[in-house]
Every structure is written in structure tokens, then in C-alpha cells.
Design a protein around this motif. Structure first.
Motif, PDB file in Angstrom:
ATOM      1  N   LYS A  12     -31.409   1.623  23.613  1.00  0.00           N
ATOM      2  CA  LYS A  12     -32.523   1.096  22.814  1.00  0.00           C
ATOM      3  C   LYS A  12     -32.267   1.098  21.308  1.00  0.00           C
ATOM      4  O   LYS A  12     -32.423   0.062  20.645  1.00  0.00           O
ATOM      5  CB  LYS A  12     -33.794   1.882  23.137  1.00  0.00           C
ATOM      6  CG  LYS A  12     -34.985   1.523  22.256  1.00  0.00           C
ATOM      7  CD  LYS A  12     -36.137   2.465  22.470  1.00  0.00           C
ATOM      8  CE  LYS A  12     -37.189   2.286  21.378  1.00  0.00           C
ATOM      9  NZ  LYS A  12     -38.293   3.263  21.515  1.00  0.00           N
ATOM     10  N   PRO A  13     -31.857   2.213  20.670  1.00  0.00           N
ATOM     11  CA  PRO A  13     -31.630   2.189  19.211  1.00  0.00           C
ATOM     12  C   PRO A  13     -30.550   1.202  18.798  1.00  0.00           C
ATOM     13  O   PRO A  13     -30.680   0.519  17.771  1.00  0.00           O
ATOM     14  CB  PRO A  13     -31.233   3.636  18.896  1.00  0.00           C
ATOM     15  CG  PRO A  13     -31.795   4.446  20.009  1.00  0.00           C
ATOM     16  CD  PRO A  13     -31.663   3.561  21.215  1.00  0.00           C
ATOM     17  N   GLU A  14     -29.487   1.121  19.596  1.00  0.00           N
ATOM     18  CA  GLU A  14     -28.396   0.207  19.270  1.00  0.00           C
ATOM     19  C   GLU A  14     -28.826  -1.250  19.438  1.00  0.00           C
ATOM     20  O   GLU A  14     -28.373  -2.125  18.686  1.00  0.00           O
ATOM     21  CB  GLU A  14     -27.180   0.498  20.148  1.00  0.00           C
ATOM     22  CG  GLU A  14     -26.452   1.802  19.798  1.00  0.00           C
ATOM     23  CD  GLU A  14     -27.215   3.046  20.227  1.00  0.00           C
ATOM     24  OE1 GLU A  14     -26.966   4.103  19.648  1.00  0.00           O
ATOM     25  OE2 GLU A  14     -28.052   2.931  21.156  1.00  0.00           O
ATOM     26  N   ILE A  15     -29.669  -1.534  20.423  1.00  0.00           N
ATOM     27  CA  ILE A  15     -30.173  -2.899  20.631  1.00  0.00           C
ATOM     28  C   ILE A  15     -30.965  -3.368  19.413  1.00  0.00           C
ATOM     29  O   ILE A  15     -30.881  -4.527  19.004  1.00  0.00           O
ATOM     30  CB  ILE A  15     -31.042  -2.957  21.907  1.00  0.00           C
ATOM     31  CG1 ILE A  15     -30.155  -2.794  23.152  1.00  0.00           C
ATOM     32  CG2 ILE A  15     -31.810  -4.269  21.992  1.00  0.00           C
ATOM     33  CD1 ILE A  15     -30.933  -2.625  24.437  1.00  0.00           C
ATOM     34  N   LEU A  16     -31.721  -2.467  18.816  1.00  0.00           N
ATOM     35  CA  LEU A  16     -32.522  -2.821  17.649  1.00  0.00           C
ATOM     36  C   LEU A  16     -31.660  -3.115  16.425  1.00  0.00           C
ATOM     37  O   LEU A  16     -32.085  -3.861  15.531  1.00  0.00           O
ATOM     38  CB  LEU A  16     -33.492  -1.681  17.323  1.00  0.00           C
ATOM     39  CG  LEU A  16     -34.549  -1.361  18.393  1.00  0.00           C
ATOM     40  CD1 LEU A  16     -35.364  -0.140  17.996  1.00  0.00           C
ATOM     41  CD2 LEU A  16     -35.453  -2.564  18.634  1.00  0.00           C
ATOM     42  N   LYS A  17     -30.441  -2.573  16.397  1.00  0.00           N
ATOM     43  CA  LYS A  17     -29.602  -2.701  15.203  1.00  0.00           C
ATOM     44  C   LYS A  17     -28.511  -3.757  15.340  1.00  0.00           C
ATOM     45  O   LYS A  17     -28.087  -4.335  14.337  1.00  0.00           O
ATOM     46  CB  LYS A  17     -28.932  -1.351  14.896  1.00  0.00           C
ATOM     47  CG  LYS A  17     -29.914  -0.227  14.602  1.00  0.00           C
ATOM     48  CD  LYS A  17     -29.164   1.097  14.436  1.00  0.00           C
ATOM     49  CE  LYS A  17     -30.121   2.263  14.227  1.00  0.00           C
ATOM     50  NZ  LYS A  17     -29.394   3.559  14.127  1.00  0.00           N
ATOM     51  N   ASP A  18     -28.023  -3.993  16.558  1.00  0.00           N
ATOM     52  CA  ASP A  18     -26.845  -4.836  16.772  1.00  0.00           C
ATOM     53  C   ASP A  18     -27.253  -6.163  17.414  1.00  0.00           C
ATOM     54  O   ASP A  18     -27.865  -6.175  18.494  1.00  0.00           O
ATOM     55  CB  ASP A  18     -25.837  -4.103  17.667  1.00  0.00           C
ATOM     56  CG  ASP A  18     -24.481  -4.788  17.696  1.00  0.00           C
ATOM     57  OD1 ASP A  18     -24.431  -5.996  17.935  1.00  0.00           O
ATOM     58  OD2 ASP A  18     -23.471  -4.085  17.477  1.00  0.00           O
ATOM     59  N   GLN A  19     -26.900  -7.278  16.768  1.00  0.00           N
ATOM     60  CA  GLN A  19     -27.261  -8.600  17.275  1.00  0.00           C
ATOM     61  C   GLN A  19     -26.604  -8.879  18.623  1.00  0.00           C
ATOM     62  O   GLN A  19     -27.221  -9.463  19.524  1.00  0.00           O
ATOM     63  CB  GLN A  19     -26.857  -9.673  16.255  1.00  0.00           C
ATOM     64  CG  GLN A  19     -27.228 -11.095  16.648  1.00  0.00           C
ATOM     65  CD  GLN A  19     -28.726 -11.336  16.599  1.00  0.00           C
ATOM     66  OE1 GLN A  19     -29.441 -10.643  15.887  1.00  0.00           O
ATOM     67  NE2 GLN A  19     -29.199 -12.314  17.353  1.00  0.00           N
ATOM     68  N   ARG A  20     -25.351  -8.469  18.796  1.00  0.00           N
ATOM     69  CA  ARG A  20     -24.651  -8.719  20.062  1.00  0.00           C
ATOM     70  C   ARG A  20     -25.298  -7.951  21.211  1.00  0.00           C
ATOM     71  O   ARG A  20     -25.464  -8.482  22.321  1.00  0.00           O
ATOM     72  CB  ARG A  20     -23.185  -8.343  19.933  1.00  0.00           C
ATOM     73  CG  ARG A  20     -22.374  -9.264  19.024  1.00  0.00           C
ATOM     74  CD  ARG A  20     -20.995  -8.735  18.788  1.00  0.00           C
ATOM     75  NE  ARG A  20     -21.012  -7.437  18.128  1.00  0.00           N
ATOM     76  CZ  ARG A  20     -19.927  -6.724  17.830  1.00  0.00           C
ATOM     77  NH1 ARG A  20     -18.734  -7.191  18.170  1.00  0.00           N
ATOM     78  NH2 ARG A  20     -20.026  -5.570  17.225  1.00  0.00           N
ATOM     79  N   LEU A  21     -25.663  -6.690  20.954  1.00  0.00           N
ATOM     80  CA  LEU A  21     -26.345  -5.914  21.986  1.00  0.00           C
ATOM     81  C   LEU A  21     -27.728  -6.467  22.280  1.00  0.00           C
ATOM     82  O   LEU A  21     -28.211  -6.390  23.410  1.00  0.00           O
ATOM     83  CB  LEU A  21     -26.445  -4.446  21.559  1.00  0.00           C
ATOM     84  CG  LEU A  21     -25.203  -3.589  21.788  1.00  0.00           C
ATOM     85  CD1 LEU A  21     -25.424  -2.181  21.271  1.00  0.00           C
ATOM     86  CD2 LEU A  21     -24.825  -3.554  23.263  1.00  0.00           C
TER      87      LEU A  21
END
Length: 236
Positions: free
Chosen positions: A170-179
Motif C-alpha cells: 500500500k505505501p509503495e503504491i501511493l508513491k510509485d507510478q509503476r506500482l
């Protein structure tokens, strides 16, 4: 209906009452979040946060609702005296169940990315371990067969894995466009699997007899679609 029959309908009841309504809300908020971000539609600023928060609850609910039927099926398939492996195997399975739930709780609480990844995998492995038991019925375990793709069990553990991915990243999805794009793809696939779950679950409910009906139903030849003739006793 006996107690075991009521336990067997607990899974579909929870799906209808809890999971699918929550799924509808999460999908709606996801669409509003995307509209607000890309199309400039003036939705409330809280839609993104609400989507994320309710998505966490949906993922946790999916895991728990999968654990419920696995536990019920394994625990009610036979009497305790006839349980394969006896008390030692029962204790092992109980430890796996408790460990899976504890891992899910830890996943919901931990912050470090490595721990979230680890607990996501542990939770999914716990689900797969319980599902691999011989008491759990599956249409097929062969991915090359059509029955495998029609299996309620396999689509269930598949959607569970997708939910755990979204929860753990979840935190990485909010920050990374590819994720974020990967999350969208996984969410669309999960929606398709949820649709398949509704269909295959309804189908399976038609095939599961009540406990007192099982001896008669399971005496039938399912391949030939024939059952033994019913013996009618004449009144004396």
C-alpha cells in the motif's frame, strides 16, 4: 439443519453480508479517485484516503472469509475419532491457522516494507497450506485442465493473493507510478475473480447436500449421473 450445516453456510453468508457490499464501495471509491486525479472531477478530497482505508478492511475480510470455510471443512469432514492423523495433526493445523491470523494482524500493523512483504507471503502460504489438506475439495489441481479454472477454491486463493499484494504494498503504491499501474491491473483481475467466485460459489452450493442427505447423494454415480433406485417399503 444440523450445527455443521449452519457452519457450512457461514462462508457464503459472510460473503453476501460483508465482502461484496464492501467490494462495491471500494470499487466506487477507486473510480472516483481515478477521476479526481486524471480528469479533474471535483469529488471530495477524502475519496483517495477512504478507498485506501476500506481497501485494507476488504483485504483482511477476504483472508478471514477464506480461512472460515477451510477451517469448517477440515473440522467437520469426519468425527474427531476418525480424523486422519489424530490429535497431533489437528494441533499442527491449529497452529497453522493461528499463525496465519497472527501474520495477518502483524501485516496490518507493521510499517517496514520488508516486514510487510514477509507477512503477506506468510499469510498466503498459511492459506495455501490449509487449502492443500485432503479434506478440502477442489475441482482439479492441474492448471492445464478446464476444471482448474472453474474451481471456486483456486480462484479464491488467487484473489486472496492479489488482496494481500495490495495490502502489503500500500505505501509503495501511493508513491510509485509503476506500482500504481500494477495495482490497477491486479484490482481489475481481482474484480474478474470476484465475479467468478459469485458464480462458482452459487454453483457449489447446489452441489453440497445437507449432512443427513450425504450418504444418499454420495452413493450416486456422478460421472454417469445416476443414483441407486429408491427402495419403497410397502405398508403391511
Amino acid at each position: 439443519m444440523t450445527t455443521s450445516d449452519w457452519l457450512w453456510i457461514l462462508h457464503p453468508a459472510l460473503a453476501v453480508v460483508l465482502v461484496y457490499p464492501l467490494l462495491g464501495v471500494v470499487v466506487r471509491l477507486a473510480w472516483q479517485t481515478r477521476q479526481r486525479r486524471l480528469a479533474g472531477v471535483k469529488h471530495p478530497v477524502t475519496v483517495g484516503r477512504d478507498h485506501s482505508d476500506l481497501g485494507r478492511w476488504l483485504a483482511a475480510a477476504v483472508v478471514l472469509i477464506v480461512l472460515v470455510p477451510l477451517t469448517v471443512v477440515i473440522g467437520t469432514k469426519t468425527t474427531p475419532a476418525e480424523f486422519a492423523g489424530g490429535a497431533w495433526r489437528a494441533a499442527q493445523l491449529l497452529m497453522v491457522l493461528v499463525g496465519t491470523v497472527a501474520s495477518l494482524v502483524a501485516l496490518l500493523r507493521c510499517k517496514a516494507a520488508s516486514l510487510r512483504l514477509a507477512f503477506s507471503l506468510i499469510t498466503w502460504i498459511g492459506v495455501l497450506s490449509l487449502g492443500a489438506q485432503p479434506e478440502v475439495w477442489r475441482l482439479s489441481d492441474n492448471p492445464l485442465s478446464a476444471a482448474f479454472w472453474q474451481s471456486h477454491y483456486w480462484s479464491g486463493v488467487g484473489v486472496t493473493g492479489l488482496m494481500l499484494f495490495s495490502l502489503g504494498a500500500k505505501p509503495e503504491i501511493l508513491k510509485d507510478q509503476r506500482l500504481r499501474r500494477l495495482h490497477i491491473t491486479a484490482s481489475v483481475l481481482a474484480a474478474v475473480l470476484f465475479l467468478g467466485q459469485a458464480i462458482s460459489g452459487s454453483r457449489d452450493l447446489l452441489e453440497i447436500p445437507l449432512s443427513w442427505q450425504k450418504p444418499a447423494v454420495y452413493s450416486c454415480d456422478f460421472a454417469a449421473r445416476e443414483c441407486p433406485p429408491v427402495l419403497v417399503q410397502e405398508a403391511s
